[in-house]
Enzyme design. Structure first.
Site, PDB file in Angstrom:
ATOM      1  N   ASP A  24    -122.213 -81.090 138.553  1.00  0.00           N
ATOM      2  CA  ASP A  24    -122.277 -79.930 139.445  1.00  0.00           C
ATOM      3  C   ASP A  24    -121.202 -80.130 140.505  1.00  0.00           C
ATOM      4  O   ASP A  24    -121.276 -81.087 141.295  1.00  0.00           O
ATOM      5  CB  ASP A  24    -123.671 -79.865 140.082  1.00  0.00           C
ATOM      6  CG  ASP A  24    -123.818 -78.721 141.069  1.00  0.00           C
ATOM      7  OD1 ASP A  24    -122.793 -78.128 141.468  1.00  0.00           O
ATOM      8  OD2 ASP A  24    -124.967 -78.449 141.463  1.00  0.00           O
ATOM      9  N   SER A  36    -109.758 -64.205 143.053  1.00  0.00           N
ATOM     10  CA  SER A  36    -110.154 -62.982 142.334  1.00  0.00           C
ATOM     11  C   SER A  36    -109.627 -61.772 143.095  1.00  0.00           C
ATOM     12  O   SER A  36    -109.408 -61.850 144.320  1.00  0.00           O
ATOM     13  CB  SER A  36    -111.693 -62.909 142.282  1.00  0.00           C
ATOM     14  OG  SER A  36    -112.112 -61.614 141.899  1.00  0.00           O
ATOM     15  N   TYR A  39    -119.260 -63.357 147.243  1.00  0.00           N
ATOM     16  CA  TYR A  39    -118.191 -63.709 146.293  1.00  0.00           C
ATOM     17  C   TYR A  39    -116.813 -63.372 146.884  1.00  0.00           C
ATOM     18  O   TYR A  39    -115.867 -64.156 146.767  1.00  0.00           O
ATOM     19  CB  TYR A  39    -118.445 -62.946 144.998  1.00  0.00           C
ATOM     20  CG  TYR A  39    -117.532 -63.257 143.845  1.00  0.00           C
ATOM     21  CD1 TYR A  39    -117.720 -64.397 143.064  1.00  0.00           C
ATOM     22  CD2 TYR A  39    -116.493 -62.390 143.500  1.00  0.00           C
ATOM     23  CE1 TYR A  39    -116.886 -64.664 141.978  1.00  0.00           C
ATOM     24  CE2 TYR A  39    -115.667 -62.642 142.415  1.00  0.00           C
ATOM     25  CZ  TYR A  39    -115.867 -63.783 141.652  1.00  0.00           C
ATOM     26  OH  TYR A  39    -115.052 -64.036 140.581  1.00  0.00           O
ATOM     27  N   ALA A  40    -116.685 -62.201 147.518  1.00  0.00           N
ATOM     28  CA  ALA A  40    -115.405 -61.796 148.110  1.00  0.00           C
ATOM     29  C   ALA A  40    -114.995 -62.773 149.211  1.00  0.00           C
ATOM     30  O   ALA A  40    -113.824 -63.161 149.305  1.00  0.00           O
ATOM     31  CB  ALA A  40    -115.507 -60.380 148.663  1.00  0.00           C
ATOM     32  N   LYS A  65    -113.896 -65.999 147.513  1.00  0.00           N
ATOM     33  CA  LYS A  65    -112.611 -65.902 146.821  1.00  0.00           C
ATOM     34  C   LYS A  65    -111.452 -65.721 147.809  1.00  0.00           C
ATOM     35  O   LYS A  65    -110.322 -66.136 147.520  1.00  0.00           O
ATOM     36  CB  LYS A  65    -112.650 -64.763 145.790  1.00  0.00           C
ATOM     37  CG  LYS A  65    -113.562 -65.076 144.590  1.00  0.00           C
ATOM     38  CD  LYS A  65    -113.239 -66.434 143.970  1.00  0.00           C
ATOM     39  CE  LYS A  65    -113.745 -66.572 142.545  1.00  0.00           C
ATOM     40  NZ  LYS A  65    -113.520 -67.955 142.023  1.00  0.00           N
ATOM     41  N   ALA A  80    -115.388 -75.386 132.610  1.00  0.00           N
ATOM     42  CA  ALA A  80    -114.520 -75.138 131.447  1.00  0.00           C
ATOM     43  C   ALA A  80    -115.260 -75.132 130.116  1.00  0.00           C
ATOM     44  O   ALA A  80    -114.633 -75.133 129.065  1.00  0.00           O
ATOM     45  CB  ALA A  80    -113.391 -76.165 131.414  1.00  0.00           C
TER      46      ALA A  80
END
Ligand code: NAP
Length: 249
Positions: free
Chosen positions: A59, A138, A150-151, A154, A10
């Site tokens: 982390d 995403s 990433y896919a 997500k 954030a």
């Protein structure tokens, strides 16, 4: 009612906008990010606007760091009952060029990070008999060239979300996912740079495919997260909301 919220990743981007929004909604917010100074800067901006926030360096893929961060939030702001798993990284490449470390890094931050944070925070939520978990998925979960890691991560966030909803529902805890489309942040700036395209041209090309004919802003995602975290959303759980300026899935 004032709650204690944790938003990961954030210090900037969607996470920072979400932290600002949850603070404006009246919650005390812990900003967890890799670099403590950057997390603290974002927290100070919220405090300057009259909100309550602290910055913590951790982390999310490191189990010890996660435990220490959640303990610190509990000591400084009170037991956290809202968790937004937003921390994320990209390591894009076509499959034949993707290294094992690119695969592992993405899995570790998104999936292991969300798992570790959710496991640590649910203890407080179950005790409070109230909680909200929001995971950042995403549109890439539906498949995207150059993003096998990433896919997969997500899409995994969606399975994690639904399972948390099933397991934790009886304790007053909901779990939902927000799946953004194209949002203007450092992450998408980095993608344009890697592709060798000026950011403005990249945005123009993306906008052509977006029904509402504009790009997304971090605040668009923050508004959806805010809804899932609200008192009124207690009967909404296990859902995936695409925040993409048009229909997906
Ligand atoms: P961003 O601007 O790159 O911000 C991500 C933040 O996460 C950074 O502050 C980063 O810290 C932090 N982070 C990275 N690894 C971490 C770790 N191991 N532990 C703690 N913090 C860590 O990205 P964004 O665009 O705001 O994206 C936020 C989330 O939305 C991500 O999960 C992303 O996958 C998702 N999303 C974004 C888009 C989009 O179009 N932007 C679309 C769909 C989904 P450092 O700065 O120190 O690296």
């Amino acid at each position: 009612m004032t709650r204690t919220a944790i938003v990961t990743g954030a210090a900037r981007g969607i996470g920072a906008a979400t932290a600002r929004r949850l603070a404006a909604d009246g919650h005390a917010v812990a900003i967890v990010d890799l670099v403590e100074e950057q997390a603290a800067e974002t927290a100070q901006a919220i405090t300057a606007d009259g909100g309550t926030a602290i910055g913590i360096g951790a982390d999310v893929s490191d189990a010890g760091a996660v435990t220490a961060a959640v303990d610190r939030v509990t000591a400084e702001l009170g037991a956290p009952t809202i968790l937004v798993n937003n921390a994320g990284i990209l390591r894009d490449n076509l499959l034949f060029k993707m290294s094992e470390s690119d695969w592992d890094a993405v899995m570790n931050v998104h999936l292991r990070g969300a798992f570790l944070m959710s496991r640590a925070v649910q203890a407080h939520q179950v005790e409070a008999k109230w909680g909200r978990i929001v995971n950042l998925s995403s549109t890439s979960a539906l498949g995207n060239r150059g993003q096998a890691n990433y896919a997969a991560a997500k899409a995994g966030m969606q399975g994690l979300t639904k399972t948390l909803a099933i397991e934790l529902g009886r304790y007053g805890v909901t779990a939902n996912a927000v799946a953004p489309g194209f949002i203007e942040t450092d992450m998408t700036r980095a993608t344009a740079e890697r592709m060798g395209v000026p950011f403005d041209a990249f945005v123009d090309a993306m906008v052509k495919e977006i029904p509402v004919a504009r790009s997304g802003r971090p605040e668009d995602v923050a508004a959806a997260v805010s809804f899932f975290c609200s008192e009124g959303a207690g009967f909404v759980s296990g859902q995936v909301l695409y925040v993409a300026g048009g229909p997906r899935a």
